[in-house]
Design a protein around this motif. Structure first.
Motif, PDB file in Angstrom:
ATOM      1  N   GLU A 199       0.549  -1.455   0.260  1.00 21.11           N
ATOM      2  CA  GLU A 199      -0.316  -0.095  -0.236  1.00 21.11           C
ATOM      3  C   GLU A 199       0.855   1.254   0.032  1.00 21.11           C
ATOM      4  OE1 GLU A 199      -2.914  -0.571   2.863  1.00 21.11           O
ATOM      5  OE2 GLU A 199      -4.495  -1.681   1.887  1.00 21.11           O
ATOM      6  N   LYS A 200       2.039   1.049   0.592  1.00 22.71           N
ATOM      7  CA  LYS A 200       2.743   1.954   0.935  1.00 22.71           C
ATOM      8  C   LYS A 200       2.989   2.986  -1.251  1.00 22.71           C
ATOM      9  CE  LYS A 200       7.131   2.992   3.145  1.00 22.71           C
ATOM     10  NZ  LYS A 200       8.024   2.233   4.251  1.00 22.71           N
ATOM     11  N   PHE A 201       3.012   1.836  -1.743  1.00 21.48           N
ATOM     12  CA  PHE A 201       2.845   2.086  -2.795  1.00 21.48           C
ATOM     13  C   PHE A 201       2.404   2.564  -4.423  1.00 21.48           C
ATOM     14  CE2 PHE A 201       7.269   0.628  -1.552  1.00 21.48           C
ATOM     15  CZ  PHE A 201       8.038   1.486  -2.407  1.00 21.48           C
ATOM     16  N   GLY A 202       1.055   2.178  -3.173  1.00 26.06           N
ATOM     17  CA  GLY A 202       0.164   2.716  -4.169  1.00 26.06           C
ATOM     18  C   GLY A 202      -0.848   1.455  -4.580  1.00 26.06           C
ATOM     19  N   MET A 203      -0.719   0.775  -4.132  1.00 25.36           N
ATOM     20  CA  MET A 203      -1.338  -0.782  -4.036  1.00 25.36           C
ATOM     21  C   MET A 203      -2.790  -0.826  -3.404  1.00 25.36           C
ATOM     22  SD  MET A 203       1.681  -3.311  -4.794  1.00 25.36           S
ATOM     23  CE  MET A 203       0.746  -4.085  -6.785  1.00 25.36           C
ATOM     24  N   GLU A 204      -3.767  -0.796  -4.164  1.00 27.71           N
ATOM     25  CA  GLU A 204      -4.863  -1.176  -3.438  1.00 27.71           C
ATOM     26  C   GLU A 204      -5.906  -2.829  -3.180  1.00 27.71           C
ATOM     27  OE1 GLU A 204      -8.429   1.359  -5.350  1.00 27.71           O
ATOM     28  OE2 GLU A 204      -6.385   3.376  -4.974  1.00 27.71           O
ATOM     29  N   LYS A 205      -5.742  -3.256  -2.373  1.00 31.70           N
ATOM     30  CA  LYS A 205      -6.590  -4.195  -2.365  1.00 31.70           C
ATOM     31  C   LYS A 205      -7.550  -4.508  -3.477  1.00 31.70           C
ATOM     32  CE  LYS A 205      -7.744  -7.738   0.275  1.00 31.70           C
ATOM     33  NZ  LYS A 205      -8.699  -7.939   1.944  1.00 31.70           N
ATOM     34  N   VAL A 206      -7.929  -5.183  -4.016  1.00 32.11           N
ATOM     35  CA  VAL A 206      -8.892  -5.886  -5.316  1.00 32.11           C
ATOM     36  C   VAL A 206      -9.526  -7.085  -5.244  1.00 32.11           C
ATOM     37  CG1 VAL A 206      -7.489  -3.694  -6.992  1.00 32.11           C
ATOM     38  CG2 VAL A 206      -6.787  -6.290  -6.724  1.00 32.11           C
ATOM     39  N   GLY A 207      -9.388  -8.047  -4.748  1.00 35.67           N
ATOM     40  CA  GLY A 207      -9.278  -9.119  -3.984  1.00 35.67           C
ATOM     41  C   GLY A 207      -9.182 -10.053  -3.037  1.00 35.67           C
ATOM     42  N   HIS A 208     -10.129 -10.723  -2.631  1.00 39.74           N
ATOM     43  CA  HIS A 208      -9.849 -11.808  -1.259  1.00 39.74           C
ATOM     44  C   HIS A 208     -10.376 -12.920  -1.871  1.00 39.74           C
ATOM     45  CE1 HIS A 208      -8.914 -12.235   3.097  1.00 39.74           C
ATOM     46  NE2 HIS A 208      -9.910 -13.397   2.786  1.00 39.74           N
ATOM     47  N   PHE A 209      -9.089 -13.784  -1.885  1.00 35.29           N
ATOM     48  CA  PHE A 209     -10.006 -15.675  -1.338  1.00 35.29           C
ATOM     49  C   PHE A 209      -9.830 -16.140  -0.110  1.00 35.29           C
ATOM     50  CE2 PHE A 209      -8.831 -13.997  -5.607  1.00 35.29           C
ATOM     51  CZ  PHE A 209      -9.305 -14.446  -6.262  1.00 35.29           C
ATOM     52  N   ALA A 210     -10.512 -16.902   0.502  1.00 42.21           N
ATOM     53  CA  ALA A 210     -10.798 -17.241   1.280  1.00 42.21           C
ATOM     54  C   ALA A 210     -10.283 -18.750   1.319  1.00 42.21           C
ATOM     55  CB  ALA A 210     -11.854 -16.965   1.990  1.00 42.21           C
ATOM     56  N   LYS A 211      -9.165 -19.121   2.008  1.00 38.10           N
ATOM     57  CA  LYS A 211      -8.787 -20.997   2.573  1.00 38.10           C
ATOM     58  C   LYS A 211      -7.996 -20.895   0.968  1.00 38.10           C
ATOM     59  CE  LYS A 211     -11.539 -20.496   6.856  1.00 38.10           C
ATOM     60  NZ  LYS A 211     -12.344 -21.337   7.921  1.00 38.10           N
ATOM     61  N   VAL A 212      -7.418 -21.065   0.392  1.00 35.04           N
ATOM     62  CA  VAL A 212      -7.416 -21.261  -0.572  1.00 35.04           C
ATOM     63  C   VAL A 212      -5.666 -21.818  -1.062  1.00 35.04           C
ATOM     64  CG1 VAL A 212      -8.782 -19.704  -1.897  1.00 35.04           C
ATOM     65  CG2 VAL A 212      -6.478 -19.151  -1.498  1.00 35.04           C
ATOM     66  N   GLY A 213      -5.163 -21.708   0.129  1.00 37.29           N
ATOM     67  CA  GLY A 213      -3.451 -22.850   0.110  1.00 37.29           C
ATOM     68  C   GLY A 213      -3.726 -22.993   1.268  1.00 37.29           C
ATOM     69  N   ARG A 214      -3.661 -24.238   1.043  1.00 42.79           N
ATOM     70  CA  ARG A 214      -3.343 -25.421   2.460  1.00 42.79           C
ATOM     71  C   ARG A 214      -2.091 -25.686   2.774  1.00 42.79           C
ATOM     72  NH1 ARG A 214      -6.054 -27.780   6.130  1.00 42.79           N
ATOM     73  NH2 ARG A 214      -5.918 -29.780   7.285  1.00 42.79           N
ATOM     74  N   LYS A 215      -1.119 -25.002   4.045  1.00 40.79           N
ATOM     75  CA  LYS A 215       0.228 -25.343   4.926  1.00 40.79           C
ATOM     76  C   LYS A 215       0.664 -25.248   5.530  1.00 40.79           C
ATOM     77  CE  LYS A 215       4.616 -23.423   3.597  1.00 40.79           C
ATOM     78  NZ  LYS A 215       5.834 -22.836   2.739  1.00 40.79           N
ATOM     79  N   PHE A 216       1.644 -26.372   6.363  1.00 42.63           N
ATOM     80  CA  PHE A 216       1.396 -27.141   7.832  1.00 42.63           C
ATOM     81  C   PHE A 216      -0.189 -26.921   8.083  1.00 42.63           C
ATOM     82  CE2 PHE A 216       4.882 -23.000   7.031  1.00 42.63           C
ATOM     83  CZ  PHE A 216       6.002 -24.760   6.658  1.00 42.63           C
ATOM     84  N   ASP A 217      -0.729 -27.803   7.877  1.00 44.39           N
ATOM     85  CA  ASP A 217      -2.162 -28.082   7.858  1.00 44.39           C
ATOM     86  C   ASP A 217      -3.197 -27.493   8.916  1.00 44.39           C
ATOM     87  OD1 ASP A 217      -1.552 -31.255   7.571  1.00 44.39           O
ATOM     88  OD2 ASP A 217      -0.030 -30.780   9.748  1.00 44.39           O
ATOM     89  N   ALA A 218      -2.817 -26.072   7.538  1.00 43.84           N
ATOM     90  CA  ALA A 218      -3.744 -24.570   7.686  1.00 43.84           C
ATOM     91  C   ALA A 218      -4.576 -24.200   6.582  1.00 43.84           C
ATOM     92  CB  ALA A 218      -3.160 -24.043   8.944  1.00 43.84           C
TER      93      ALA A 218
END
Length: 161
Positions: free
Chosen positions: A131-150
């Protein structure tokens, strides 16, 4: 000192990146890589004529940042995905900011439309940096990566170049 990557940097970059593979969900890779694989990745970015920068101090590589093609299809050729990684003890010193500043300077000189950052969430330090470089959140995907059993969420940030 920030400079363009060299193939001689592959071992140091691999060491930095493997920490994130082995100890964090920042990268969804689950098996540590070898320097020969990192060399191939560096070569692929160079082939695409995209920047890959390293930050070193007294000959020691402390971090790196790079841009890769966001998607393979031709219509996406004007969009890159950006990433930055620091040696595990170097966070909070402004090195990520220095690397992204140099990277974005180069990207803005190229014929590109946008840069995208993909962040495993939660990760307040990475969100703040993007965000310091002007980037804005445009998307959010819930629980799409599984690592370390989480399960882990992923957010996408974007800035027009």
């Amino acid at each position: 000192m920030i400079r363009d990557v060299s193939l001689n940097d592959a071992k140091a970059i691999t060491d930095i990146y493997n920490y994130y593979i082995d100890h964090t969900a920042v990268s969804f890779e689950e098996v540590m890589i070898e320097p020969v694989e990192m060399t191939k990745r560096i070569q692929a970015v160079h082939t695409a004529s995209l920047p890959w920068l390293v930050l070193e101090e007294n000959g020691i590589l402390l971090g790196y940042a790079y841009a890769t093609q966001w998607k393979a299809r031709s219509a996406y050729r004007f969009v890159v995905e950006v990433s930055v990684y620091l040696e595990s003890t170097q966070g909070g010193k402004g090195l990520g900011t220095q690397l992204y500043d140099a990277l974005f300077t180069k990207l803005k000189q190229m014929d590109l439309q946008a840069a995208i950052g993909c962040i495993t969430l939660p990760n307040s330090a990475s969100v703040h940096l993007h965000e310091k470089f002007g980037m804005e959140k445009v998307g959010h995907f819930a629980k799409v990566g599984r690592k370390f059993d989480a399960w882990h969420d992923v957010g996408y940030w974007q800035v027009m170049l």
